[in-house]
Structure formats: structure tokens, C-alpha cells
Scaffold this motif. Sequence first.
Motif, short mmCIF file in Angstrom:
data_model
loop_
_atom_site.label_atom_id
_atom_site.label_comp_id
_atom_site.label_asym_id
_atom_site.label_seq_id
_atom_site.Cartn_x
_atom_site.Cartn_y
_atom_site.Cartn_z
N ILE A 4 0.88 -1.17 0.00
CA ILE A 4 0.00 0.00 0.00
C ILE A 4 0.90 1.21 0.00
N TRP B 253 -14.70 1.20 2.43
CA TRP B 253 -13.73 2.16 1.88
C TRP B 253 -13.29 1.71 0.50
N ILE C 153 -10.69 1.24 -2.23
CA ILE C 153 -9.24 1.10 -2.31
C ILE C 153 -8.89 0.84 -3.77
N ASN D 30 -4.48 4.56 -1.99
CA ASN D 30 -5.62 5.15 -1.31
C ASN D 30 -5.90 6.55 -1.80
N TRP E 243 -4.97 6.79 4.51
CA TRP E 243 -4.04 5.68 4.36
C TRP E 243 -4.12 4.71 5.54
N ASP F 93 -7.11 2.40 5.13
CA ASP F 93 -6.87 1.39 4.10
C ASP F 93 -6.01 0.25 4.65
#
Length: 193
Positions: free
Chosen positions: A79, A96, A98, A112, A116, A119
Amino acid sequence: MTSNAPKFRLLHLPRLALENVLRNFNDGNLVMFSLCSKRCSLVVKSFRHGFTGIQVTLSCNAVCFTLSDKDIQQESFVIRKGVQSNINRFLILDGWAIWMRKGSPNTRSIFNKRNWVLDVKALIDHLVEIFHVHFETVKFFLDDFHNYRNFVQCFPKCDNLIISGGRQISDEDITYVKEHVEHKHFSNLIQRF
């Protein structure tokens, strides 16, 4: 152009056949498959995958997840902080959005747009729930990682806690991480000058 070929109904396969198909998925593909629907999530959750734990490395601009099994360890997800271009699709995880872009055959990069930390937390919770694994190693690379305290809550317990970095980090920062993450072993890999 549309195909007239019948669709392959993967989830309608007998249990043993479905398990054989899933054995050919790498860990990243299993995670992606588990995110397709609740039914896919249940199938992956009940599958004997052989993963023994999760290893996580956090830095100021990326979080890398590695699902490990008894034979190999390979990076599963990354990520990165901020929105990137060339986004192929997005996933909904705990409400959420993503954004995901395909990386190497075994790696998926997830980007994201809003928060962050949320996520990362959503993906961590999903991995732990789906694969029934614990955190083997959590490594904080604290150089320029000013909001690291927001991420500590994501990892309440791990086997190995590692703090590293190339610059001096305050004893207060080290103590904070050690006190908020229950761990069996601790390593301080801060480079001393």
C-alpha cells in the motif's frame, strides 16, 4: 465483441475440484478472489491454504505485507501513500474504496485516496480474518515516518517487533511502539553514528 461461450461457474464446482483450482492461485490472487463477494470470502476462509503468518514492513510512504507459509515468503501487497495513475480497478473493503493496480505477477499495489491508515487497517483485518493467521513480524522503518503512532493500533500483538531507521530516533518513540505492541522478541536496528 461479445462471446457466446457459456460462463465458467467456478463457485459451482464440487468442493475438491474448487480446492484444486484455488491451490493454483498465488496468495495475492487468493486475497483478490476473497474480495469479490461474501461467498468468495467464505470459500477462501474455509480453504486450507497453509499460510502460517503475516509479516509487515511499514515506512513513511508504504506498507508491505508478506503472507508466509512453511516453504516460501513472497511479498503479497504493497500500500503506497497517495493516489497513483494507471489504476485498473478499485475494491471496497469495510466500506472504503481502495484503488488497485497490478504489479508483478505476485504483487498487488493498492493506492488510497482518503485515509491511508484506514486502508491499511481494513486490509490487515481482512487478511487476518480470511487466512486465520497472526503477525509474525512487524517492522517499523521510522525515518521521516511522523504519523507512525496512527499505525501502531493496527498491530496489537506480534511475535517479532523490529524498529529500524537510518537516523537517530528518540527513546520516547521506541518506548511508545514497544508499549503498544505486545511482542515476544524486540530488535532495535537503528543505525548509531
